[in-house]
Design a protein around this motif. Structure first.
Motif, PDB file in Angstrom:
ATOM      1  N   LYS B  44      15.004  38.389  41.055  1.00 61.48           N
ATOM      2  CA  LYS B  44      15.716  39.669  40.984  1.00 61.48           C
ATOM      3  C   LYS B  44      15.847  39.755  39.116  1.00 61.48           C
ATOM      4  N   SER B  45      15.085  38.931  38.733  1.00 60.79           N
ATOM      5  CA  SER B  45      15.150  39.478  37.101  1.00 60.79           C
ATOM      6  C   SER B  45      14.843  40.565  36.873  1.00 60.79           C
ATOM      7  N   ARG B  46      15.633  41.285  35.952  1.00 58.16           N
ATOM      8  CA  ARG B  46      15.192  42.387  35.436  1.00 58.16           C
ATOM      9  C   ARG B  46      13.990  42.428  34.375  1.00 58.16           C
ATOM     10  N   PHE B  47      13.579  41.281  34.087  1.00 59.29           N
ATOM     11  CA  PHE B  47      12.234  41.278  33.201  1.00 59.29           C
ATOM     12  C   PHE B  47      11.200  41.398  34.217  1.00 59.29           C
ATOM     13  N   GLY B  48      11.239  40.650  35.430  1.00 55.45           N
ATOM     14  CA  GLY B  48      10.196  40.645  36.279  1.00 55.45           C
ATOM     15  C   GLY B  48       8.772  39.991  35.633  1.00 55.45           C
ATOM     16  N   ALA B  49       7.738  40.684  35.853  1.00 50.40           N
ATOM     17  CA  ALA B  49       6.432  40.355  35.511  1.00 50.40           C
ATOM     18  C   ALA B  49       6.337  40.592  33.936  1.00 50.40           C
ATOM     19  N   ARG B  50       7.355  41.093  33.339  1.00 52.86           N
ATOM     20  CA  ARG B  50       6.930  41.696  31.967  1.00 52.86           C
ATOM     21  C   ARG B  50       6.558  40.738  31.094  1.00 52.86           C
ATOM     22  N   LEU B  51       7.201  39.493  31.099  1.00 52.57           N
ATOM     23  CA  LEU B  51       7.034  38.343  30.367  1.00 52.57           C
ATOM     24  C   LEU B  51       6.013  37.411  30.717  1.00 52.57           C
ATOM     25  N   GLU B  52       4.934  37.767  31.511  1.00 50.91           N
ATOM     26  CA  GLU B  52       3.816  36.988  31.940  1.00 50.91           C
ATOM     27  C   GLU B  52       3.114  36.915  30.674  1.00 50.91           C
ATOM     28  N   PRO B  53       2.116  35.778  30.600  1.00 50.30           N
ATOM     29  CA  PRO B  53       1.257  35.761  29.470  1.00 50.30           C
ATOM     30  C   PRO B  53       0.185  36.897  29.680  1.00 50.30           C
ATOM     31  N   LEU B  54      -0.179  37.431  28.459  1.00 53.59           N
ATOM     32  CA  LEU B  54      -1.205  38.530  28.521  1.00 53.59           C
ATOM     33  C   LEU B  54      -0.572  39.808  28.450  1.00 53.59           C
ATOM     34  N   THR B  55       0.613  39.912  28.745  1.00 51.64           N
ATOM     35  CA  THR B  55       1.299  41.455  28.617  1.00 51.64           C
ATOM     36  C   THR B  55       1.622  41.706  27.349  1.00 51.64           C
ATOM     37  N   HIS B  56       1.206  43.100  27.086  1.00 61.68           N
ATOM     38  CA  HIS B  56       1.543  43.557  25.620  1.00 61.68           C
ATOM     39  C   HIS B  56       3.080  44.331  25.866  1.00 61.68           C
ATOM     40  N   VAL B  57       3.940  43.877  25.263  1.00 61.25           N
ATOM     41  CA  VAL B  57       5.239  44.348  25.566  1.00 61.25           C
ATOM     42  C   VAL B  57       6.036  44.809  24.162  1.00 61.25           C
ATOM     43  N   SER B  58       6.901  45.843  24.493  1.00 61.35           N
ATOM     44  CA  SER B  58       7.669  46.144  23.590  1.00 61.35           C
ATOM     45  C   SER B  58       9.280  45.369  23.759  1.00 61.35           C
ATOM     46  N   LEU B  59       9.897  44.617  22.734  1.00 63.19           N
ATOM     47  CA  LEU B  59      11.015  44.047  23.189  1.00 63.19           C
ATOM     48  C   LEU B  59      12.074  44.361  22.309  1.00 63.19           C
ATOM     49  N   GLN B  60      13.238  44.058  22.904  1.00 65.64           N
ATOM     50  CA  GLN B  60      14.515  43.996  22.037  1.00 65.64           C
ATOM     51  C   GLN B  60      14.766  42.455  21.961  1.00 65.64           C
ATOM     52  N   LEU B  61      15.099  41.852  20.766  1.00 62.74           N
ATOM     53  CA  LEU B  61      15.420  40.721  20.732  1.00 62.74           C
ATOM     54  C   LEU B  61      16.814  40.444  19.932  1.00 62.74           C
ATOM     55  N   TYR B  62      17.310  39.425  20.067  1.00 57.27           N
ATOM     56  CA  TYR B  62      18.688  38.830  19.293  1.00 57.27           C
ATOM     57  C   TYR B  62      18.452  37.652  18.558  1.00 57.27           C
ATOM     58  N   GLU B  63      18.383  37.809  17.386  1.00 56.90           N
ATOM     59  CA  GLU B  63      18.213  36.584  16.585  1.00 56.90           C
ATOM     60  C   GLU B  63      19.365  35.385  16.804  1.00 56.90           C
ATOM     61  N   GLY B  64      18.633  34.222  16.973  1.00 53.40           N
ATOM     62  CA  GLY B  64      19.757  33.215  17.020  1.00 53.40           C
ATOM     63  C   GLY B  64      19.569  32.202  16.130  1.00 53.40           C
ATOM     64  N   ARG B  65      20.043  30.985  16.055  1.00 54.07           N
ATOM     65  CA  ARG B  65      19.936  30.075  15.054  1.00 54.07           C
ATOM     66  C   ARG B  65      18.741  29.393  15.084  1.00 54.07           C
ATOM     67  N   ASN B  66      18.403  29.125  16.394  1.00 54.31           N
ATOM     68  CA  ASN B  66      17.084  28.290  16.337  1.00 54.31           C
ATOM     69  C   ASN B  66      16.001  29.360  17.001  1.00 54.31           C
ATOM     70  N   LEU B  67      16.129  29.521  18.434  1.00 52.72           N
ATOM     71  CA  LEU B  67      15.446  30.493  18.847  1.00 52.72           C
ATOM     72  C   LEU B  67      15.944  31.982  19.269  1.00 52.72           C
ATOM     73  N   ASP B  68      15.152  32.869  19.112  1.00 51.97           N
ATOM     74  CA  ASP B  68      15.794  34.436  19.485  1.00 51.97           C
ATOM     75  C   ASP B  68      15.744  34.390  21.113  1.00 51.97           C
ATOM     76  N   THR B  69      16.714  35.282  21.343  1.00 55.71           N
ATOM     77  CA  THR B  69      16.717  35.613  22.808  1.00 55.71           C
ATOM     78  C   THR B  69      16.396  37.151  23.232  1.00 55.71           C
ATOM     79  N   ILE B  70      15.513  37.084  24.420  1.00 54.48           N
ATOM     80  CA  ILE B  70      14.729  38.593  24.584  1.00 54.48           C
ATOM     81  C   ILE B  70      15.849  38.962  25.208  1.00 54.48           C
ATOM     82  N   THR B  71      16.398  40.609  25.004  1.00 53.91           N
ATOM     83  CA  THR B  71      17.445  41.289  25.695  1.00 53.91           C
ATOM     84  C   THR B  71      16.794  42.325  26.397  1.00 53.91           C
TER      85      THR B  71
END
Lengths: 193, 236
Positions: B44-71
């Motif tokens: 039930k993730s709202r990302f669904g198949a959007r973050l599968e390899p090969l997808t061209h996506v428009s993202l909003q990210l949140y900068e983290g200390r180490n890794l960023d988080t996709i929002t």
């Protein structure tokens, strides 16, 4: 004690802090309870192997599903891992047999068909008189690649090959459905009876 | 710090914990970014198949200390034709693997995103065998490893160029010859790939010289990366 914490810390999803908590919990347990856990682990490691026919986890040479005579052996559901069988079984919709590939084709990790139980699947089709193979791998890039590979391999044998449908999860929201899933859901729509 | 928007292509994903994934992306403006996508593995993730390899996506990210988080994620193109054809998919994976291996995080490289997008669009339109080698050569050239193809890398002569050596980084004449033999047709093809005649090269059918160039491209990429390309030829 540090040894136990380190060992527990290597379990999936258990960090150093939880490992410490479990260790202290085990210390507090009565001896019998702690031993029960220890013997359970030893028993699982000693008794459970893989089924010779379908590569599900099993306590004998054949697993519970392969020895169950009420099940339809003409239909084989191909899954990636034994835990996928558990998921399919929970639906109570399927009465056929299974085949566990023990992984999926992943070009980026260098996992090809030779590392999977593909040959074993081919070997089962004829002797068991299989008429349908259901490709029940994960709907992600590795699972789709595996399904396409198997379809290409099995199609010439004249067996019915099916792929599980992609669609919207029950209880989900159309608004949040991604285009790929929603597209496939539309494509696979059914006439209402 | 804070939120930012980026267009990116998903290169690969690694499982993280119970239901999360680390997503490796090549972005339009920030080069390679690795970001966490929380809960993507749940049905039930709202990302669904959007973050599968090969997808061209428009993202909003949140900068983290180490890794960023996709929002947030929205699909621009999911390359469905590639996804549903084993040959194309296997070629596309080779492209993704090369980009993932070549580009390092924090390198501010805008070209690679463009190049990969172009190659994927070509692959979506036609399943041509030369996309992968052409992309490899172009990528190597972009990184500063453009092979010498017009003159002998050893003595500089332009006559009788018969071999290709990875260590010398180019073609060699008959007297300097080392490495692999290269046919005149394959050399011509390689010159056209590097010389900006890509479009017409890609529309050509499979040929012996194409195969030669393909083999050489994989070897050159492996030589540069100092590791094996796992996805090349795995399914063919």
């Amino acid at each position: 004690m540090q040894d136990l914490i380190d060992e527990l810390g290597r379990m999936p999803g258990v960090g150093p802090k939880s490992a410490q908590r479990i260790t202290f919990h085990l210390l507090k347990l009565p001896r019998e309870d702690a031993l029960k856990l220890a013997t359970a682990i030893i028993e699982v490691k000693d008794k459970v192997t893989f089924c010779e026919r379908c590569f599900n986890v099993s306590e004998g040479p054949l697993c519970g599903i392969c020895t169950d005579e009420r099940r339809d052996t003409h239909v084989v559901c191909v899954v990636e891992e034994p835990r996928d069988i558990v998921a399919v079984e929970k639906t109570h919709e399927y009465r056929g047999s299974y085949h566990v590939l023990q992984g999926a084709i992943s070009p980026i990790e260098g996992i090809g068909p030779e590392q999977l139980k593909v040959k074993e699947l081919l070997g089962r089709l004829d002797p068991e008189g299989v008429t349908e193979v259901i490709l029940c791998t994960n709907p992600n890039i590795e699972g789709e690649a595996t399904a396409m590979y198997l379809a290409r391999l099995l199609k010439p044998l004249g067996i019915k090959i099916t792929r599980i449908a992609s669609g919207l999860p029950v209880g989900g929201d159309l608004e949040y459905a991604d285009e790929l899933t929603l597209g496939r859901a539309l494509e696979g729509r059914r006439e209402v009876e | 710090m804070g939120l930012y928007r980026e267009n990116a292509i998903v290169l690969r994903t690694i499982k993280l914990g119970e239901a999360d994934k680390i997503v490796s992306l090549v972005t339009e403006r920030r080069g390679k970014v690795r970001a966490v996508a929380k809960g993507v593995r749940k049905t039930k993730s709202r990302f669904g198949a959007r973050l599968e390899p090969l997808t061209h996506v428009s993202l909003q990210l949140y900068e983290g200390r180490n890794l960023d988080t996709i929002t947030q994620a929205e699909t621009i193109d999911h390359f469905r034709t590639i996804r549903e054809d084993l040959d194309r998919l296997s070629r596309a994976t080779a492209l993704l693997e090369a980009v993932d291996a070549v580009v390092q995080e924090g390198e501010d490289d805008h070209r690679v995103h463009q190049m990969l997008l172009g190659a994927l669009r070509t692959l979506e339109a036609q399943s041509t065998p030369l996309v992968v080698p052409a992309f490899f050569w172009k990528l190597l050239a972009h990184l500063g490893f453009r092979p010498m193809v017009d003159a002998c890398a050893g003595c500089g002569t332009t006559d009788a160029l018969v071999a290709f050596d990875l260590i010398e980084g180019g073609v060699l004449c008959r007297s300097c010859a080392r490495g692999t033999r290269i046919s005149p047709e394959a050399l011509a093809l390689l010159r056209r790939i590097l010389g900006g005649d890509l479009v017409s090269v890609l529309s050509e059918p499979a040929s012996q010289s194409g195969y030669e160039i393909e083999h050489l491209a994989t070897r050159a990429m492996e030589h540069h990366l100092e590791r094996r390309m796992k996805s090349v030829g795995l399914l063919t």
